[in-house]
Design a protein around this motif. Structure first.
Motif, PDB file in Angstrom:
ATOM      1  N   ASP A 195       0.821  -1.216   0.000  1.00 39.72           N
ATOM      2  CA  ASP A 195       0.000   0.000   0.000  1.00 39.72           C
ATOM      3  C   ASP A 195       0.855   1.265   0.000  1.00 39.72           C
ATOM      4  O   ASP A 195       0.459   2.291  -0.542  1.00 39.72           O
ATOM      5  CB  ASP A 195      -0.925   0.030   1.230  1.00 39.72           C
ATOM      6  N   LEU A 196       2.013   1.186   0.640  1.00 43.74           N
ATOM      7  CA  LEU A 196       2.888   2.360   0.709  1.00 43.74           C
ATOM      8  C   LEU A 196       3.790   2.481  -0.519  1.00 43.74           C
ATOM      9  O   LEU A 196       4.645   3.361  -0.584  1.00 43.74           O
ATOM     10  CB  LEU A 196       3.725   2.319   1.997  1.00 43.74           C
ATOM     11  N   GLY A 197       3.603   1.581  -1.465  1.00 51.25           N
ATOM     12  CA  GLY A 197       4.325   1.687  -2.733  1.00 51.25           C
ATOM     13  C   GLY A 197       5.747   1.151  -2.706  1.00 51.25           C
ATOM     14  O   GLY A 197       6.579   1.529  -3.539  1.00 51.25           O
ATOM     15  N   PHE A 198       6.040   0.245  -1.766  1.00 50.57           N
ATOM     16  CA  PHE A 198       7.404  -0.267  -1.631  1.00 50.57           C
ATOM     17  C   PHE A 198       7.723  -1.472  -2.521  1.00 50.57           C
ATOM     18  O   PHE A 198       8.793  -2.059  -2.380  1.00 50.57           O
ATOM     19  CB  PHE A 198       7.699  -0.648  -0.170  1.00 50.57           C
ATOM     20  N   GLU A 199       6.803  -1.833  -3.411  1.00 50.59           N
ATOM     21  CA  GLU A 199       7.067  -3.038  -4.206  1.00 50.59           C
ATOM     22  C   GLU A 199       8.402  -2.981  -4.961  1.00 50.59           C
ATOM     23  O   GLU A 199       9.172  -3.948  -4.906  1.00 50.59           O
ATOM     24  CB  GLU A 199       5.913  -3.323  -5.184  1.00 50.59           C
ATOM     25  N   PRO A 200       8.726  -1.852  -5.642  1.00 46.10           N
ATOM     26  CA  PRO A 200      10.014  -1.829  -6.355  1.00 46.10           C
ATOM     27  C   PRO A 200      11.213  -1.992  -5.412  1.00 46.10           C
ATOM     28  O   PRO A 200      12.172  -2.694  -5.731  1.00 46.10           O
ATOM     29  CB  PRO A 200      10.047  -0.443  -7.021  1.00 46.10           C
TER      30      PRO A 200
ATOM     31  N   ARG B 155      18.225 -18.567  -0.042  1.00 39.59           N
ATOM     32  CA  ARG B 155      17.756 -18.077   1.262  1.00 39.59           C
ATOM     33  C   ARG B 155      16.440 -18.739   1.660  1.00 39.59           C
ATOM     34  O   ARG B 155      15.740 -19.323   0.830  1.00 39.59           O
ATOM     35  CB  ARG B 155      17.497 -16.560   1.172  1.00 39.59           C
ATOM     36  N   GLN B 156      16.094 -18.590   2.944  1.00 37.95           N
ATOM     37  CA  GLN B 156      14.732 -18.903   3.410  1.00 37.95           C
ATOM     38  C   GLN B 156      13.968 -17.581   3.456  1.00 37.95           C
ATOM     39  O   GLN B 156      14.484 -16.583   3.954  1.00 37.95           O
ATOM     40  CB  GLN B 156      14.786 -19.545   4.802  1.00 37.95           C
ATOM     41  N   THR B 157      12.757 -17.568   2.924  1.00 41.50           N
ATOM     42  CA  THR B 157      11.976 -16.330   2.877  1.00 41.50           C
ATOM     43  C   THR B 157      10.649 -16.519   3.602  1.00 41.50           C
ATOM     44  O   THR B 157       9.969 -17.533   3.431  1.00 41.50           O
ATOM     45  CB  THR B 157      11.728 -15.895   1.412  1.00 41.50           C
ATOM     46  N   LEU B 158      10.306 -15.518   4.422  1.00 44.23           N
ATOM     47  CA  LEU B 158       9.072 -15.547   5.205  1.00 44.23           C
ATOM     48  C   LEU B 158       8.296 -14.279   4.901  1.00 44.23           C
ATOM     49  O   LEU B 158       8.871 -13.184   4.907  1.00 44.23           O
ATOM     50  CB  LEU B 158       9.378 -15.574   6.701  1.00 44.23           C
ATOM     51  N   LEU B 159       7.028 -14.399   4.626  1.00 42.39           N
ATOM     52  CA  LEU B 159       6.207 -13.222   4.363  1.00 42.39           C
ATOM     53  C   LEU B 159       4.999 -13.256   5.295  1.00 42.39           C
ATOM     54  O   LEU B 159       4.279 -14.258   5.350  1.00 42.39           O
ATOM     55  CB  LEU B 159       5.786 -13.204   2.889  1.00 42.39           C
ATOM     56  N   PHE B 160       4.832 -12.171   6.053  1.00 41.68           N
ATOM     57  CA  PHE B 160       3.716 -12.092   6.992  1.00 41.68           C
ATOM     58  C   PHE B 160       2.836 -10.914   6.640  1.00 41.68           C
ATOM     59  O   PHE B 160       3.310  -9.883   6.156  1.00 41.68           O
ATOM     60  CB  PHE B 160       4.219 -11.958   8.433  1.00 41.68           C
ATOM     61  N   SER B 161       1.548 -11.069   6.883  1.00 45.65           N
ATOM     62  CA  SER B 161       0.608 -10.026   6.534  1.00 45.65           C
ATOM     63  C   SER B 161      -0.687 -10.225   7.324  1.00 45.65           C
ATOM     64  O   SER B 161      -0.992 -11.340   7.752  1.00 45.65           O
ATOM     65  CB  SER B 161       0.326 -10.105   5.028  1.00 45.65           C
ATOM     66  N   ALA B 162      -1.401  -9.133   7.543  1.00 44.90           N
ATOM     67  CA  ALA B 162      -2.693  -9.252   8.217  1.00 44.90           C
ATOM     68  C   ALA B 162      -3.788  -9.564   7.208  1.00 44.90           C
ATOM     69  O   ALA B 162      -4.804 -10.174   7.537  1.00 44.90           O
ATOM     70  CB  ALA B 162      -3.016  -7.963   8.977  1.00 44.90           C
ATOM     71  N   THR B 163      -3.570  -9.137   5.952  1.00 44.68           N
ATOM     72  CA  THR B 163      -4.516  -9.435   4.873  1.00 44.68           C
ATOM     73  C   THR B 163      -3.695  -9.919   3.681  1.00 44.68           C
ATOM     74  O   THR B 163      -2.485  -9.721   3.639  1.00 44.68           O
ATOM     75  CB  THR B 163      -5.309  -8.180   4.442  1.00 44.68           C
ATOM     76  N   MET B 164      -4.362 -10.559   2.734  1.00 46.59           N
ATOM     77  CA  MET B 164      -3.616 -11.081   1.586  1.00 46.59           C
ATOM     78  C   MET B 164      -4.321 -10.755   0.283  1.00 46.59           C
ATOM     79  O   MET B 164      -4.922 -11.615  -0.360  1.00 46.59           O
ATOM     80  CB  MET B 164      -3.404 -12.589   1.761  1.00 46.59           C
TER      81      MET B 164
ATOM     82  N   VAL C 203      -0.507  -9.011  -3.455  1.00 46.80           N
ATOM     83  CA  VAL C 203       0.511  -9.420  -2.474  1.00 46.80           C
ATOM     84  C   VAL C 203       0.785 -10.921  -2.612  1.00 46.80           C
ATOM     85  O   VAL C 203       1.933 -11.366  -2.570  1.00 46.80           O
ATOM     86  CB  VAL C 203       0.077  -9.054  -1.040  1.00 46.80           C
ATOM     87  N   GLU C 204      -0.279 -11.667  -2.819  1.00 47.05           N
ATOM     88  CA  GLU C 204      -0.148 -13.113  -3.039  1.00 47.05           C
ATOM     89  C   GLU C 204       0.738 -13.382  -4.264  1.00 47.05           C
ATOM     90  O   GLU C 204       1.609 -14.259  -4.251  1.00 47.05           O
ATOM     91  CB  GLU C 204      -1.548 -13.719  -3.254  1.00 47.05           C
ATOM     92  N   LYS C 205       0.543 -12.589  -5.303  1.00 49.15           N
ATOM     93  CA  LYS C 205       1.308 -12.756  -6.541  1.00 49.15           C
ATOM     94  C   LYS C 205       2.787 -12.489  -6.285  1.00 49.15           C
ATOM     95  O   LYS C 205       3.658 -13.262  -6.693  1.00 49.15           O
ATOM     96  CB  LYS C 205       0.761 -11.802  -7.612  1.00 49.15           C
ATOM     97  N   LEU C 206       3.083 -11.402  -5.585  1.00 46.19           N
ATOM     98  CA  LEU C 206       4.480 -11.082  -5.241  1.00 46.19           C
ATOM     99  C   LEU C 206       5.084 -12.204  -4.404  1.00 46.19           C
ATOM    100  O   LEU C 206       6.216 -12.640  -4.653  1.00 46.19           O
ATOM    101  CB  LEU C 206       4.537  -9.756  -4.466  1.00 46.19           C
ATOM    102  N   ALA C 207       4.302 -12.685  -3.437  1.00 46.33           N
ATOM    103  CA  ALA C 207       4.787 -13.761  -2.560  1.00 46.33           C
ATOM    104  C   ALA C 207       5.160 -14.985  -3.374  1.00 46.33           C
ATOM    105  O   ALA C 207       6.217 -15.589  -3.167  1.00 46.33           O
ATOM    106  CB  ALA C 207       3.722 -14.107  -1.522  1.00 46.33           C
TER     107      ALA C 207
END
Ligand code: ADP
Ligand code: MG
Length: 238
Positions: free
Chosen positions: A186-191, A204-213, A217-221
């Motif tokens: 939402d804050l435009g940090f995707e790039p 690496r091991q990657t972890l993604l946490f979110s309150a909503t999906m 965001v799912e696509k980026l994940a």
């Protein structure tokens, strides 16, 4: 396996992914070191929250995770505590430098909270944590990073500034956390997120946490994580 299904149901946990490990019931089930157990007890945490029950075994086994649970459900400790185990498991390679754990959060307030939480569990192990976000002198941050650390907690923009200044390298980074991924989006940090991820080794091991999906965001994940297990606790928005 019906008991596992019932136990998940009692915690409102839903999972998707291949052969997902069963959730733990207690901190003791996780095999944490005695220093880690006393740090946990010192926080007054008696038992893991639902997201922690399901995330701990997955993350400790090295699998990527998408964790979705509402605010206040204990997501920070769900990634911070296994991160300490991950760091303590690394062989000491003197020529390597830079953080092993990298945590990105959308705001400086959040990054600061994660920094404080990380320090509680890192300190007993002699693990150094650096905070990298706006509102602090870049020169001071540069010097602190140059002195070395095992964990960096950062907002995306400032972390990129520090990488450009060569204050740190990502050569040793093997544990990446994207916290509050929906807000970062939402804050435009995707790039910025894509740029940071591109500088971290692919094994690496990657972890993604979110309150909503939300779908984006799912696509980026799905692009950034490898064969992730998806864990949802309770009802969450899209
Ligand atoms: P989230 O990131 O999901 O919004 P936080 O990680 O900020 O949630 O945790 C919310 C609160 O719950 C914090 O005050 C934290 O110290 C506390 N907490 C975390 N894990 C536990 C636990 N296992 N038992 C009790 N309290 C916990
Ligand atoms: Mg949080």
């Amino acid at each position: 396996e019906q008991d596992v299904a019932d136990y998940r149901k009692s915690l409102a946990i839903r999972v998707s992914g291949f052969d997902v490990l069963r959730p733990v019931k207690t901190f003791e089930d996780c095999g944490f070191s005695s220093q880690l157990m006393s740090a946990i007890m010192k926080q007054g945490y008696e038992k893991p929250t639902p997201i922690q029950c399901q995330a701990f075994p997955i993350v400790l086994s090295g699998i990527d995770i998408i964790g979705i649970a509402k605010t206040g459900s204990g997501k920070t400790a769900a990634f911070v505590i296994p991160m300490i185990v991950h760091i303590m498991d690394q062989p000491e390679l003197e020529k390597e430098e830079g953080p092993i754990g990298v945590i990105c959060a959308p705001t400086r307030e959040l990054a600061h909270q994660i920094y404080l939480e990380s320090k509680k569990f890192a300190k007993p192990h002699g693990i150094r944590v650096s905070a990298v976000y706006g509102g602090m002198s870049k020169l001071d941050q540069f010097k602190e990073l140059k002195a070395g650390c095992e964990i960096v907690v950062a907002t995306p923009g400032r972390l990129i500034d520090m990488l450009k200044m060569k204050a740190l390298t990502m050569l040793r980074a093997t544990y990446l956390v994207l916290d509050e991924a929906d807000r970062m989006f939402d804050l435009g940090f995707e790039p910025q997120i894509r740029s940071i991820v591109g500088q971290i080794r692919p094994d690496r091991q990657t972890l993604l946490f979110s309150a909503t999906m939300p779908r984006k965001v799912e696509k980026l994940a799905r692009e950034i994580l490898s064969d992730p297990v998806r864990v949802t606790v309770g009802e969450v928005g899209m």
